[in-house]
Enzyme design. Structure first.
Site, mmCIF file in Angstrom:
data_model
loop_
_atom_site.group_PDB
_atom_site.id
_atom_site.type_symbol
_atom_site.label_atom_id
_atom_site.label_comp_id
_atom_site.label_asym_id
_atom_site.label_seq_id
_atom_site.Cartn_x
_atom_site.Cartn_y
_atom_site.Cartn_z
ATOM 1 N N CYS A 36 -4.766 -7.777 -39.236
ATOM 2 C CA CYS A 36 -5.196 -6.862 -38.595
ATOM 3 C C CYS A 36 -4.011 -6.653 -37.340
ATOM 4 C CB CYS A 36 -6.272 -6.874 -37.687
ATOM 5 S SG CYS A 36 -7.661 -7.080 -38.923
ATOM 6 N N ASP B 49 2.523 -8.328 -36.550
ATOM 7 C CA ASP B 49 3.669 -8.218 -35.767
ATOM 8 C C ASP B 49 4.480 -7.261 -36.594
ATOM 9 O OD1 ASP B 49 2.743 -9.625 -33.365
ATOM 10 O OD2 ASP B 49 3.412 -11.475 -34.316
HETATM 11 C C1 SAM Z 1 -0.391 -8.322 -32.620
HETATM 12 S S1 SAM Z 1 -1.336 -9.610 -32.891
HETATM 13 C C2 SAM Z 1 -2.637 -9.123 -33.732
HETATM 14 C C3 SAM Z 1 -3.781 -10.187 -33.202
HETATM 15 C C4 SAM Z 1 -5.339 -9.650 -33.734
HETATM 16 N N1 SAM Z 1 -5.333 -9.683 -35.183
HETATM 17 C C5 SAM Z 1 -5.557 -8.204 -33.289
HETATM 18 O O1 SAM Z 1 -5.771 -7.540 -34.027
HETATM 19 O O2 SAM Z 1 -6.283 -8.241 -32.100
HETATM 20 C C6 SAM Z 1 -0.477 -10.716 -34.340
HETATM 21 C C7 SAM Z 1 -1.009 -12.053 -34.278
HETATM 22 O O3 SAM Z 1 -0.547 -12.827 -35.269
HETATM 23 C C8 SAM Z 1 -0.225 -14.033 -35.038
HETATM 24 N N2 SAM Z 1 0.965 -14.322 -36.008
HETATM 25 C C9 SAM Z 1 2.107 -14.067 -36.283
HETATM 26 N N3 SAM Z 1 2.520 -14.626 -37.550
HETATM 27 C C10 SAM Z 1 1.657 -15.594 -37.827
HETATM 28 C C11 SAM Z 1 1.829 -16.511 -38.841
HETATM 29 N N4 SAM Z 1 2.616 -16.931 -39.573
HETATM 30 N N5 SAM Z 1 0.527 -17.640 -38.734
HETATM 31 C C12 SAM Z 1 -0.380 -17.430 -38.015
HETATM 32 N N6 SAM Z 1 -0.448 -16.225 -37.135
HETATM 33 C C13 SAM Z 1 0.555 -15.385 -37.010
HETATM 34 C C14 SAM Z 1 0.528 -13.832 -33.721
HETATM 35 O O4 SAM Z 1 0.553 -14.998 -32.887
HETATM 36 C C15 SAM Z 1 -0.252 -12.790 -33.085
HETATM 37 O O5 SAM Z 1 -1.363 -13.318 -32.462
#
Ligand code: SAM
Length: 271
Positions: free
Chosen positions: A174, A177
């Site tokens: 969801c 990034d």
């Molecule tokens: C934009 S946020 C979205 C968070 C949540 N899914 C939402 O919709 O509110 C993207 C999340 O993915 C995490 N993330 C990015 N790359 C990741 C990885 N390789 N493994 C685990 N988490 C990751 C980031 O730290 C961030 O918290």
């Protein structure tokens, strides 16, 4: 473990011993920088393979253990693994996986809406994970959230070390990034190699859900999912209750809603 974490933990032990209600954490205390490079080396512990993961640390109630004490006594949560124990599970434990769960909005919504399913959030940013962990503990103190847990990990590197083949029912990605620059596309959490990994871990007919507010990233999701031999696009997304849930239950989704932005979703089934 830093001193603040230790103090928090001491307070929490004291709260439990005095039978004081565990307070829900405040997001403001768990803010941290938005991005972590997923291609960097992992500096936190991870299991060598899925047999090392002690799921009773994550879902103690399911295994007849004390849900509050256990969660509390293990290292820094979220619990990574226990290399002293070699648990062997005849069945797979986790049903729903939220990749990059952030502050856990979807995990909690899934836990509530699917009480018989076990949800697991994976997130790379430590403080954010600790927020989710503390919230789980506070909810468990109220008798809820026994079917949800979280861990700090880099899913781009370690996913198959947690789950076995054909074991997950649903994978959610969801508002990942977007990594707009071409040179950073390899940091995107959807790419042909990772899609093969997701397909490997999903059960037959298991579903993957990708939602974003960035149209260009959605096009990327569509392009790679439609091209992948192990996935077939689900057309009647409106009939899927989990798809409805991801629309608004994540923190990012709610932010997009407040800013009146657009959302784009694709759901695919493993063939
Ligand atoms: C934009 S946020 C979205 C968070 C949540 N899914 C939402 O919709 O509110 C993207 C999340 O993915 C995490 N993330 C990015 N790359 C990741 C990885 N390789 N493994 C685990 N988490 C990751 C980031 O730290 C961030 O918290």
């Amino acid at each position: 473990m830093n001193t603040t974490t230790e103090n928090n933990k001491d307070n929490q032990i004291e709260q439990i011993e005095k039978k004081v209600k565990i307070q829900k954490p405040k997001k403001a205390d768990f803010r941290m920088h938005a991005h972590v490079n997923p291609l960097n080396e992992t500096l936190f512990p991870y299991p060598l393979n899925y047999n090392q993961v002690d799921w009773s640390l994550h879902y103690p109630k399911k295994f007849g253990k004390d849900p509050l004490k256990l969660y509390l006594n293990t290292l820094e949560y979220p619990i990574a693994y226990d290399d002293q124990v070699k648990p062997e599970y005849s069945e797979s434990i986790v049903d729903f996986l939220d990749i990059g769960c952030g502050f856990g909005g979807l995990c909690f919504a899934l836990s509530e809406n699917y009480p018989d399913k076990y949800t697991f959030g994976m997130e790379i940013r430590g403080k954010v994970v600790n927020f989710v962990g503390e919230k789980i503990r506070a909810l468990r103190d109220e008798g809820q959230a026994h079917n949800v847990s979280v861990i700090r990990t880099n899913t781009m590197r370690h996913l198959p070390q947690y789950f076995r083949k054909n074991s997950l029912e649903k994978i959610f990605i969801c508002f990942p990034d977007p990594h707009f620059k071409k040179k950073n596309f390899r940091r995107r959490i959807v790419n042909p190699g990772l899609l093969s990994e997701y397909a490997y871990l999903l059960k037959p007919s298991g579903r993957i859900y990708c939602i974003t507010d960035v149209e260009e990233l959605h096009n990327w999701h569509v392009q790679h999912l439609e091209k992948h031999k192990m996935f077939k696009r689900v057309q009647d997304v409106e009939q899927d209750s989990a798809a409805k849930l991801i629309w608004n239950s994540t923190e990012e989704g709610q932010k997009v809603e407040r800013n009146k932005g657009s959302k784009f979703i694709i759901v695919c089934e493993k063939v």
